[in-house]
Design an enzyme around this catalytic site. Sequence first.
Site, mmCIF file in Angstrom:
data_model
loop_
_atom_site.group_PDB
_atom_site.id
_atom_site.type_symbol
_atom_site.label_atom_id
_atom_site.label_comp_id
_atom_site.label_asym_id
_atom_site.label_seq_id
_atom_site.Cartn_x
_atom_site.Cartn_y
_atom_site.Cartn_z
ATOM 1 N N LYS A 176 0.829 -1.216 0.000
ATOM 2 C CA LYS A 176 0.000 0.000 0.000
ATOM 3 C C LYS A 176 0.859 1.260 0.000
ATOM 4 O O LYS A 176 0.576 2.215 -0.707
ATOM 5 C CB LYS A 176 -0.896 0.019 1.231
ATOM 6 N N ASP B 132 -2.057 -1.069 -23.726
ATOM 7 C CA ASP B 132 -0.688 -1.593 -23.677
ATOM 8 C C ASP B 132 -0.664 -3.038 -24.186
ATOM 9 O O ASP B 132 -0.116 -3.926 -23.535
ATOM 10 C CB ASP B 132 -0.136 -1.485 -22.255
ATOM 11 N N LYS C 144 0.714 -5.971 -26.086
ATOM 12 C CA LYS C 144 2.040 -6.378 -26.566
ATOM 13 C C LYS C 144 2.209 -7.844 -26.186
ATOM 14 O O LYS C 144 1.496 -8.347 -25.291
ATOM 15 C CB LYS C 144 3.142 -5.514 -25.926
ATOM 16 N N ASN D 265 2.116 -9.059 -22.676
ATOM 17 C CA ASN D 265 0.839 -9.031 -21.955
ATOM 18 C C ASN D 265 -0.166 -10.025 -22.518
ATOM 19 O O ASN D 265 -1.366 -9.934 -22.261
ATOM 20 C CB ASN D 265 0.246 -7.613 -21.974
ATOM 21 N N ASP E 74 -2.810 -7.752 -17.702
ATOM 22 C CA ASP E 74 -2.327 -6.416 -17.376
ATOM 23 C C ASP E 74 -3.235 -5.286 -17.879
ATOM 24 O O ASP E 74 -2.969 -4.645 -18.896
ATOM 25 C CB ASP E 74 -0.890 -6.208 -17.884
ATOM 26 N N THR F 161 4.000 1.004 -24.861
ATOM 27 C CA THR F 161 5.386 0.554 -24.943
ATOM 28 C C THR F 161 5.871 0.867 -26.359
ATOM 29 O O THR F 161 5.128 0.651 -27.326
ATOM 30 C CB THR F 161 5.439 -0.965 -24.663
ATOM 31 N N ASP G 36 -22.487 -17.187 3.117
ATOM 32 C CA ASP G 36 -22.614 -16.935 4.557
ATOM 33 C C ASP G 36 -21.477 -16.003 4.973
ATOM 34 O O ASP G 36 -20.552 -16.390 5.667
ATOM 35 C CB ASP G 36 -22.525 -18.280 5.296
ATOM 36 N N ASP H 175 -21.031 -13.612 7.082
ATOM 37 C CA ASP H 175 -20.675 -13.310 8.475
ATOM 38 C C ASP H 175 -20.279 -14.562 9.257
ATOM 39 O O ASP H 175 -20.089 -14.519 10.470
ATOM 40 C CB ASP H 175 -21.803 -12.552 9.190
#
Length: 499
Positions: free
Chosen positions: A83, A174, A176, A179, A195, A214, A440, A442
Amino acid sequence: MGCFSSSGRHSISKNDANNTPSQIIHTKEDIKIDASMFVGHRNGQVLEHYKIGSKIGSGAFGCVRIGTHIITGQKRAIKTIQKESISADLTEREKFFSEVDILRKTDHPNIVKLYEFYEDEKYFHIVTEFLQGGELFDYIIKNKMLSERAAAVFMKQILSAVAYCHSNNIVHRDLKPENLLLECETPQPNLKVIDFGTSAIFNSSKHMTKKYGTAYYIAPEVLRKDYDEKCDMWSCGVILYILLSGKPPFYGRTDRDILRMVEKGEYSMKGTIWSTISQGAKQLISRMLDYNPKHRISATEALMDDWLAQNTALDSPVQAIPLSSLDNLKSFRAEQNLQRAVLTFIASQLLHNEDSKQLSEAFRNLDKNGDGKISREELLEVYTGIMGLEAASEEVEKIMQQVDVNDSGYIDYTEFIMATAQREKMINQMNLEAAFKVFDSDESGKICAQELKSLLGEGGSGNETMWIDLIREVDMNGDGEIDINEFKAMMMSLVDSHK
Ligand code: 3AM
């Protein structure tokens, strides 16, 4: 979240429960069930659900590892991002969330499947399917160049994914060979686009201005920062050029040199290699590398290209669709909305790739125009080959009514898999227990109306009583909730009715 207790305001009396479950029917127009509903709804830590294995790769964002799903034993790819590393960088953060958002919306045999999304104190984890065949890039290097037929088969799969994305207003930006990953290492493997970190939702009336991509594959109008979704088609042209010749059309020693060539848009299809390549292939490349994006071929148009069609034609089209999958499609029945929801979950999240491999091929063969979904017309074409027009039309209407659970007017990939996979492979103790855990949420051991609402509520109009009615359809002991036994009984009745 917490379930309502059986004595709460949504409790159902024994008398109510004695009503035959089939008396309460909500149509699929009330609840549109979609594979995307099950992505991201996970409690707990990634380590509670996965055994983390070796690293597959890494990038600026973090790394990708193989994870083994503890319940099913499936191998999946887990991309982990710290993060901290994206908190300060807005672009990286945007890229990360746009990938999750966009992958959630896609359901296509040539686009990597997103399973889950986890967030803990320090990390984000994106869980996708694991594509063990490696990058198309390595495949090209190993094979130097491909036959026209092999190149066309790959190109059709790429174009199918691109056409699907563009029809859903998604631009990849992107594309390519790095990917494009292969599902396995067979002679003609299935390919998937990965990607989506630089992809975006586009607005057809407004051009995009951010420069992504790219060097070898970037379209000239992207360099000018004024472009639309056709930039993906330019990249497809570059990829096809490389597949057939083993060399890029725009090259140079540095990125700057390459980009200078791209800006000019001049490339050559002359020389020894090109003299052996058909006119049809060259024509398609030049239509994809048309400098003017307005005149450049679209993905849907390219899928109808003669060279592509001829080189990907099946030797025997009818045989290529196993009759058993057509039979299963015809006889697919799941009367209750909850049954449909559980089947959708199992088909999209738990079925092993090997189990759906043949079905995935059947799907592609049914999907004549290659847009990644099956239309009424495409179904009708197949069924009129087996029966008269009137009977076929009736059959197709029945199939659409039953199988198109998200009511999109098409049979999407997951819907097809759900309807045609062997029931025994889908409905077994292990899958039912795994599905129950997700419903379910919870972890109280029972599914209540509130849990159904928060899981399935996104797509439907959903008034409060609808969720209670859904429970009632299955609630045998009348306590207002569904326990594991009721859940299993509901699903096992589908196996019994299918025999
Ligand atoms: O680091 P390299 O380029 O070898 O191919 C992807 C790349 O490999 C691989 O992880 C690296 C960082 O993106 N990768 C990404 N998603 C994958 C997936 N779903 C994957 N490999 C297999 N399956």
